[in-house]
Scaffold this motif. Structure first.
Motif, PDB file in Angstrom:
ATOM      1  N   SER A 458       9.036  38.196  25.100  1.00 50.81           N
ATOM      2  CA  SER A 458      10.097  38.671  25.993  1.00 50.81           C
ATOM      3  C   SER A 458      11.058  39.533  25.192  1.00 50.81           C
ATOM      4  CB  SER A 458      10.867  37.483  26.577  1.00 50.81           C
ATOM      5  OG  SER A 458      11.552  36.811  25.529  1.00 50.81           O
ATOM      6  N   GLY A 459      11.920  40.219  25.925  1.00 51.79           N
ATOM      7  CA  GLY A 459      12.956  41.015  25.281  1.00 51.79           C
ATOM      8  C   GLY A 459      13.892  40.120  24.488  1.00 51.79           C
ATOM      9  N   HIS A 487      21.741  41.590  25.849  1.00 56.03           N
ATOM     10  CA  HIS A 487      20.552  41.659  25.007  1.00 56.03           C
ATOM     11  C   HIS A 487      19.614  40.474  25.182  1.00 56.03           C
ATOM     12  CE1 HIS A 487      21.902  45.251  22.972  1.00 56.03           C
ATOM     13  NE2 HIS A 487      23.088  44.698  22.753  1.00 56.03           N
ATOM     14  N   GLY A 488      19.954  39.512  26.039  1.00 60.55           N
ATOM     15  CA  GLY A 488      19.004  38.429  26.259  1.00 60.55           C
ATOM     16  C   GLY A 488      19.653  37.089  26.506  1.00 60.55           C
ATOM     17  N   ASN A 489      18.801  36.073  26.751  1.00 61.82           N
ATOM     18  CA  ASN A 489      19.302  34.812  27.294  1.00 61.82           C
ATOM     19  C   ASN A 489      19.372  33.653  26.301  1.00 61.82           C
ATOM     20  OD1 ASN A 489      16.670  33.839  27.001  1.00 61.82           O
ATOM     21  ND2 ASN A 489      16.089  34.503  29.053  1.00 61.82           N
ATOM     22  N   ASP A 593      17.841  48.577  20.982  1.00 66.70           N
ATOM     23  CA  ASP A 593      17.256  47.755  22.048  1.00 66.70           C
ATOM     24  C   ASP A 593      16.707  48.710  23.108  1.00 66.70           C
ATOM     25  OD1 ASP A 593      16.759  46.239  24.291  1.00 66.70           O
ATOM     26  OD2 ASP A 593      18.469  44.895  23.999  1.00 66.70           O
TER      27      ASP A 593
HETATM   28  N1  PMP Z   1      17.644  43.633  26.240  1.00 62.28           N
HETATM   29  C1  PMP Z   1      18.026  44.299  27.327  1.00 62.28           C
HETATM   30  C2  PMP Z   1      18.683  45.619  27.183  1.00 62.28           C
HETATM   31  C3  PMP Z   1      17.803  43.767  28.589  1.00 62.28           C
HETATM   32  O1  PMP Z   1      18.170  44.443  29.678  1.00 62.28           O
HETATM   33  C4  PMP Z   1      17.160  42.518  28.697  1.00 62.28           C
HETATM   34  C5  PMP Z   1      16.821  41.904  30.054  1.00 62.28           C
HETATM   35  N2  PMP Z   1      17.488  42.378  31.128  1.00 62.28           N
HETATM   36  C6  PMP Z   1      16.797  41.844  27.531  1.00 62.28           C
HETATM   37  C7  PMP Z   1      17.031  42.431  26.319  1.00 62.28           C
HETATM   38  C8  PMP Z   1      16.150  40.482  27.577  1.00 62.28           C
HETATM   39  O2  PMP Z   1      14.832  40.585  27.968  1.00 62.28           O
HETATM   40  P1  PMP Z   1      14.071  39.323  28.624  1.00 62.28           P
HETATM   41  O3  PMP Z   1      14.717  39.045  29.928  1.00 62.28           O
HETATM   42  O4  PMP Z   1      12.659  39.788  28.704  1.00 62.28           O
HETATM   43  O5  PMP Z   1      14.213  38.188  27.688  1.00 62.28           O
END
Ligand code: PMP
Length: 788
Positions: A458-459, A487-489, A593
């Motif tokens: 995942s991001g 940037h993420g959860n 990112d």
């Molecule tokens: N970075 C950015 C810029 C995002 O927009 C997001 C998700 N919206 C993420 C990271 C996290 O990615 P993920 O939901 O796949 O964990």
């Protein structure tokens, strides 16, 4: 499965003498087109017309007798079938030998007047008449049977999937081949379970638009518009009764602007004559699509076998133009439309929970802060390219989901995943070529020295890993991030995401996180001027100076190149170059990112950091690279990778698994082969122009910005004060949703419409979005008078 060879060819003189000899008829003769039989048109001096049919020598006698019997049977009930004329000795089927000694069967039938349906404009009345006539015929056929029609025949819809499986690989056009594969897979899943419930009977099986003859208003000999004849009984077979309707629909909807509406006319009229069962109504549209897929496959096969015979080629262009439209129509939506046409009440065929039940169950079992889009939540059950379909089959144009990058359920990606899942799915502890190829291909798109890959799921995981890389490499902890960023959860990522930790439920930034102002030239600290980039960068420099003064080291800086959650922001020129220089000067590394903006979305560049003229030390990829499959990646320099190799193993159970890599490879290849970056740029320009044009009519549009398919429309109550129009933005997206267009809002004030569609989003879609937005804004907030 063997296609029959052509009949031995008779010339016109031979046909003329044969007619005279067998039937005592003198006539002038011309050749008619046909796939298998050889057909001659005879015109007597008295003006009577007949068709002399020379049957393929391989055709079984029993089958020809069955055809003669069925025509005789039908002539008792319907007026659109040819009558069989006996020979002088009273036989309905004669045998003859050509000069070459070849043996063949001969029949004579009455000629039916009319123009092929393929050659006239189709009014609603004409299509209804076709449905009615086919219904009448099937009703008459219900009381007919003949053993010869119980045969294994390649045009039998019951073998449709087999035909597609066998010949699909011969289709030269890759997109068409894939689409037909997808349609067949859908058929297998949605329609095959219904087949055992379908009625069976002898059917004509070939009411294509060249076999249906019609009279139109233009014809001089009749004022009545309608079907005058149905010819060619050579494909008859004992099969699904509804197959006749499916075939008629398949050809009647070719090149129709709304194929489903046209098909509904036939269904309604057929049902009026010969009521359809519920299972038939549910299956018939997909059967029509399958028939067209079969036609493409058999044409490809025939092209291989007999390149000179172009009989099947006759409909191929229109089939190929029409199939993509059919692929967008779900069986559910077709069923609903047909049920309406037949006057049946609405009912879910699958017995699936209703939307309300699904919502209630979700509330029971899922965390309450799992958000739902739209005031009236959508239950989406299917996706196809830039479209989503709800449980009732309603289609929505998806104008904002950037995860299904190359299109929802893109057939190439689906196939890659399915095939790899069936072959192997394991982790990175074994050698496999997919992961190497994928890493090589991804790195090939990056500037030097970005050449080492890590795969995660995942991001968020990718950003977490990027943080670890930065910290291990620099031996420092502190990080600079931007205002309103996300940037993420994970815990650490909430810490660096200003949008989260400073918003509802947030506890602010921990001491190791330093937030710099967002370089937003519309509502940020500096709004105009070429110096904007430098001015914003100076704030980052102030942070690095402060850290240096405190004796605190810096691990790095993280930002999206085009901040998305922050409101579809485009940095001023030179901003990142200046920031990166100052971060590196302070000993930190620069993390880009690209989770939202990567893979060609911005149109001008594959990766958006290139639009700012910078090369990051670590690039974070997510969302689009897996097209919906959970896939994240971090790409960095050999130097940082070497620092990270500090004795602690890096492992992710699922990261870089075989299926993910197969999917990633397919997505990457699709982006290049379909030239999606250039497409995003071109259609994005059209969107930008159209949306900027709307600013003249709608004061509420304060700013339109972005690039390619990464666009923002900021709504404000006042263009001077920039008071955010958040409620209005919510009204707009909900209203557009009700109209079948999906958008969402973003930005710290929830007033920026984000437009980030799947990349196949077309010019037509762009125009629809602009006119719909214009209409909704006018309807809700009025229109400006004069130019602004
Ligand atoms: N970075 C950015 C810029 C995002 O927009 C997001 C998700 N919206 C993420 C990271 C996290 O990615 P993920 O939901 O796949 O964990």
């Amino acid at each position: 499965m063997l296609l029959l060879e052509n009949a031995p060819r008779l010339d016109l003189d031979q046909a003329a003498s044969l007619t005279e000899e067998l039937y005592g008829i003198r006539a002038t003769i011309t050749l008619l087109p046909s796939e298998r039989d050889q057909n001659f048109l005879l015109t007597t001096e008295a003006g009577e017309k007949f068709v002399l049919k020379i049957a393929n020598a391989l055709e079984e006698r029993a089958l020809l007798e069955a055809q003669q019997q069925v025509m005789t049977h039908l002539c008792r009930y319907v007026s659109i079938c040819p009558r069989v004329i006996p020979t002088r000795s009273g036989a309905f089927l004669a045998e003859s030998q050509s000069a070459t000694g070849a043996h063949h069967f001969v029949r004579l039938v009455t000629y039916l007047p009319g123009t092929p349906l393929a050659c006239v404009r189709h009014s609603s009345g004409l299509l209804r008449d076709l449905g009615r006539r086919i219904g009448q015929m099937d009703r008459a056929l219900a009381t007919f049977d003949h053993p010869a029609f119980h045969r294994d025949f390649h045009w039998d819809l019951a073998h449709g999937l087999r035909v597609v499986d066998e010949y699909r690989s011969l289709i030269a056009d890759e997109a068409l081949r894939e689409m037909i594969g997808q349609l067949a897979a859908d058929f297998r899943r949605d329609v095959r379970p219904l087949l055992p419930a379908l009625r069976r009977s002898v059917i004509h099986n070939d009411a294509n638009d060249y076999n249906v003859l019609v009279a139109t208003h233009r014809d001089t000999d009749t004022r009545l518009e309608g079907v005058t004849g149905l010819i060619d009984f050579g494909d008859m077979v004992y099969s699904y009764t509804v197959g006749d309707l499916a075939v008629a629909i398949a050809y009647a909807i070719l090149d129709k602007p709304d194929p489903l509406a046209s098909a509904a006319l036939l269904v309604e009229a057929y049902h009026g004559e010969y009521p359809l069962t519920e299972a038939e109504i549910a299956a018939v549209f997909s059967m029509a699509s399958l028939r067209l897929s079969m036609s493409v496959c058999l044409a490809a096969h025939q092209q291989r076998q007999r390149p000179a015979n172009d009989y099947l080629a006759i409909s191929q262009d229109s089939i190929q133009r029409t199939l993509p439209k059919l692929a967008e129509i779900t069986p559910d939506s077709a069923e609903k439309v047909f049920r309406d046409a037949c006057g049946l009440s609405e009912r879910s065929r699958t017995g699936a929970p209703t939307k309300a039940e699904t919502l209630a169950a979700r509330r029971r079992v899922l965390g309450p802060n799992l958000g739902l889009a739209y005031k009236e939540p959508l239950k989406i059950v299917r996706g196809w390219m830039q479209y989503l379909y709800d449980e009732k089959g309603r289609r929505y144009l998806d104008a904002y989901n950037n995860v299904p990058h190359v299109g929802h359920c893109h057939p190439r990606v689906v196939k890659a995943g399915q095939e790899q899942m069936a072959a192997l799915n394991t982790n990175t502890r074994y050698l496999h070529d997919h992961i190497n190829h994928y890493a090589e291909n991804l790195c090939a798109t990056m500037p030097a020295p970005l050449s080492v890959c890590y795969f995660v799921n995942s991001g968020s995981e990718a950003n977490e890993l990027a943080l670890r890389l930065a910290r291990t490499h620099t031996g420092q902890r502190d990080l600079i991030a931007l205002e309103h960023a996300y940037h993420g959860n994970t815990t650490a990522l909430i810490d660096i995401s200003h949008f989260k930790h400073s918003g509802p439920g947030g506890c602010g930034a921990p001491p190791w996180v330093h937030i710099a102002p967002l370089a937003d030239t519309y509502r940020g600290l500096y709004r105009n001027g070429p110096e904007g980039g430098q001015k914003y960068a100076r704030h980052v420099m102030q942070i690095t100076e402060r850290l240096r003064a405190n004796g605190t080291g810096l691990a790095g800086f993280i930002a999206e190149t085009f901040p998305s959650v922050a409101g579809q922001i485009v940095f001023p020129e030179g901003y990142l170059a200046a920031v990166y220089a100052c971060i590196r000067d302070a000993g930190g590394v620069c993390i880009a990112d690209e989770v939202q903006t990567g893979l060609g979305r911005i149109g001008t560049h594959l990766w958006s950091f290139a639009a700012q003229g910078v090369v990051p030390d670590i690039v974070v990829l997510g969302k689009p690279i897996g097209n919906g499959h959970p896939l994240g990646a971090v790409i960095t320099t050999p130097e940082i990778a070497a620092s990270f190799d500090n004795g602690m193993e890096f492992f992710s159970t699922f990261g870089g698994n075989t299926v993910s890599c197969a999917i990633g490879l397919a997505v990457l290849a699709t982006v290049f082969e379909e030239d999606l970056q250039a497409h995003a740029l071109a259609v994005g320009e059209r969107l930008l122009e159209g949306l900027r044009g709307l600013m003249n009519r709608h004061a509420i549009i304060g700013d339109v910005r972005g690039s390619g398919f990464f666009l923002g429309v900021e709504l404000v109550r006042n263009r001077e004060t920039l008071e955010p129009a958040a409620e209005e933005a919510s009204i707009v997206v909900n209203r557009l949703c009700a109209q079948g267009i999906l958008l969402d809002v973003d930005g710290p004030y929830h007033n920026v419409l984000k437009i980030r569609p799947p990349m196949p989003f077309s010019e037509t879609d762009a125009d629809l979005l602009i006119t719909s937005l214009d209409r909704v804004l006018a309807e809700k907030f009025g229109v400006l008078r004069g130019k602004h």
